[in-house]
Design an enzyme around this catalytic site. Structure first.
Site, PDB file in Angstrom:
ATOM      1  N   ASP A  17       0.784  -1.251   0.000  1.00 27.56           N
ATOM      2  CA  ASP A  17       0.000   0.000   0.000  1.00 27.56           C
ATOM      3  C   ASP A  17       0.815   1.300   0.000  1.00 27.56           C
ATOM      4  OD1 ASP A  17      -1.903  -1.949   0.245  1.00 27.56           O
ATOM      5  OD2 ASP A  17      -2.893  -1.119   2.010  1.00 27.56           O
ATOM      6  N   ASP A  59      -4.633  -0.644  -1.616  1.00 30.41           N
ATOM      7  CA  ASP A  59      -5.976  -0.459  -1.086  1.00 30.41           C
ATOM      8  C   ASP A  59      -6.772   0.113  -2.259  1.00 30.41           C
ATOM      9  OD1 ASP A  59      -7.122  -0.912   1.435  1.00 30.41           O
ATOM     10  OD2 ASP A  59      -7.088   1.216   1.967  1.00 30.41           O
ATOM     11  N   HIS A  61     -10.527   0.934  -2.881  1.00 36.04           N
ATOM     12  CA  HIS A  61     -11.898   0.971  -2.379  1.00 36.04           C
ATOM     13  C   HIS A  61     -12.879   1.558  -3.393  1.00 36.04           C
ATOM     14  CE1 HIS A  61     -10.441  -0.098   1.552  1.00 36.04           C
ATOM     15  NE2 HIS A  61      -9.887   1.062   1.816  1.00 36.04           N
ATOM     16  N   SER A  67     -15.498   1.293   5.274  1.00 34.13           N
ATOM     17  CA  SER A  67     -14.483   1.781   6.222  1.00 34.13           C
ATOM     18  C   SER A  67     -14.459   3.312   6.296  1.00 34.13           C
ATOM     19  CB  SER A  67     -13.093   1.257   5.838  1.00 34.13           C
ATOM     20  OG  SER A  67     -12.570   1.956   4.724  1.00 34.13           O
ATOM     21  N   HIS A  78     -10.356   7.248   1.335  1.00 36.33           N
ATOM     22  CA  HIS A  78      -8.972   7.112   0.881  1.00 36.33           C
ATOM     23  C   HIS A  78      -8.896   5.999  -0.158  1.00 36.33           C
ATOM     24  CE1 HIS A  78      -9.497   4.107   4.040  1.00 36.33           C
ATOM     25  NE2 HIS A  78      -8.623   3.372   3.360  1.00 36.33           N
ATOM     26  N   LYS A 103      -6.982  -4.805  -3.172  1.00 41.81           N
ATOM     27  CA  LYS A 103      -7.733  -5.399  -2.051  1.00 41.81           C
ATOM     28  C   LYS A 103      -8.764  -4.424  -1.505  1.00 41.81           C
ATOM     29  CE  LYS A 103      -4.240  -4.006   1.235  1.00 41.81           C
ATOM     30  NZ  LYS A 103      -4.987  -2.884   1.811  1.00 41.81           N
ATOM     31  N   GLU A 110     -14.266  -5.008   4.735  1.00 45.01           N
ATOM     32  CA  GLU A 110     -12.934  -4.441   4.948  1.00 45.01           C
ATOM     33  C   GLU A 110     -11.928  -5.563   4.750  1.00 45.01           C
ATOM     34  OE1 GLU A 110     -10.841  -2.365   4.557  1.00 45.01           O
ATOM     35  OE2 GLU A 110     -10.718  -1.018   6.285  1.00 45.01           O
ATOM     36  N   ALA A 138       0.320   0.455   6.302  1.00 48.46           N
ATOM     37  CA  ALA A 138       0.793   0.981   7.580  1.00 48.46           C
ATOM     38  C   ALA A 138       1.152  -0.196   8.471  1.00 48.46           C
ATOM     39  CB  ALA A 138      -0.321   1.812   8.247  1.00 48.46           C
ATOM     40  N   CYS A 142      -2.335  -2.562   7.548  1.00 49.80           N
ATOM     41  CA  CYS A 142      -2.243  -3.505   6.426  1.00 49.80           C
ATOM     42  C   CYS A 142      -0.954  -4.313   6.425  1.00 49.80           C
ATOM     43  CB  CYS A 142      -2.463  -2.775   5.111  1.00 49.80           C
ATOM     44  SG  CYS A 142      -4.199  -2.272   4.962  1.00 49.80           S
TER      45      CYS A 142
HETATM   46  C1  VGL Z   1      -4.828   0.921   5.634  1.00 46.33           C
HETATM   47  C2  VGL Z   1      -6.245   2.041   7.034  1.00 46.33           C
HETATM   48  C3  VGL Z   1      -7.273   1.912   6.121  1.00 46.33           C
HETATM   49  C4  VGL Z   1      -3.445   0.405   5.376  1.00 46.33           C
HETATM   50  C5  VGL Z   1      -5.837   0.786   4.722  1.00 46.33           C
HETATM   51  O1  VGL Z   1      -3.060   0.268   4.199  1.00 46.33           O
HETATM   52  O2  VGL Z   1      -2.715   0.135   6.367  1.00 46.33           O
HETATM   53  N1  VGL Z   1      -5.040   1.553   6.795  1.00 46.33           N
HETATM   54  N2  VGL Z   1      -7.047   1.281   4.965  1.00 46.33           N
HETATM   55 ZN    ZN Z   2      -8.449   1.331   3.399  1.00 42.19          ZN
END
Ligand code: VGL
Ligand code: ZN
Length: 195
Positions: A17, A59, A61, A67, A78, A103, A110, A138, A142
């Protein structure tokens, strides 16, 4: 140079990510998130030179993802599919042969882990991969979920500690502890020895 972990034939890199929305200035910024790019690029070059498999998760979405706060979730919108914020960091090397894994693409589900609802496990097994090197963002979401799933699925997992960044210090430290207790090895990118 301290040589601690070997990058062997059955190794793969998983970059988690590294997208604009997770970088400083993005809609869900990870502090110092952009600092993962340089160490990752060095590892990516080494993997590329040896034709080792590389997977880049993103990510991805839909605009009405559960989420997002407007739907009662934890996060500002995001990484909406097709938007600029969902693009990889512009300086991240994304080799043509790398495989992109999208993903959390369904509105009502989620998925923090790169394995959840994706082809990642099947592709790794198909390529005979045993050992995963994982970096990105993060640490506390993830990266954590992807590492723990990789361990549960029986892969050896090395977390690239200078190439991960977390949303918050406390949760990132807790996540790293969980990963190590799950069997992950922590290594800096300059501790890797390439075959
Ligand atoms: C993530 C929060 C929401 C990540 C993804 O990639 O860590 N964190 N969506
Ligand atoms: Zn996300």
């Amino acid at each position: 140079m301290r040589m601690r972990v070997g990058v062997l034939r059955r190794s793969a890199l998983v970059v988690v990510d590294v997208q604009k929305d997770f970088m400083p200035g993005g809609s869900l910024p990870v502090p110092d998130g952009d600092k993962v790019v340089q160490p990752l690029n060095e590892v990516i070059r080494e993997f590329q030179a040896r034709r080792l498999p590389m997977f880049f998760t993103r990510d991805w979405h839909p605009p009405n993802h559960m989420s997002f706060r407007e739907r009662g979730g934890s996060w500002p919108p995001h990484c909406v599919q097709g938007t600029e914020g969902a693009e990889f960091h512009p300086d991240l090397l994304v080799p043509e042969e790398a495989i992109v894994i999208s993903k959390a693409t369904e509105p009502d589900k989620e998925a923090y882990s790169g394995f959840e609802g994706t082809e990642l496990e099947r592709l790794l097994r198909e390529k005979g991969v045993k050992r995963l090197f994982i970096g990105g963002v993060a640490t506390d979401y993830c990266v954590r979920a992807t590492v723990l799933d990789g361990l549960r699925l029986g892969f050896e997992v090395i977390v690239l500690e200078d190439a991960v960044k977390g949303v918050a210090k406390e949760t990132a430290e807790k996540a790293l502890r969980e990963m190590v207790l799950g069997g992950a090895i922590l290594a800096r990118t300059d501790e890797l020895l390439f075959e």
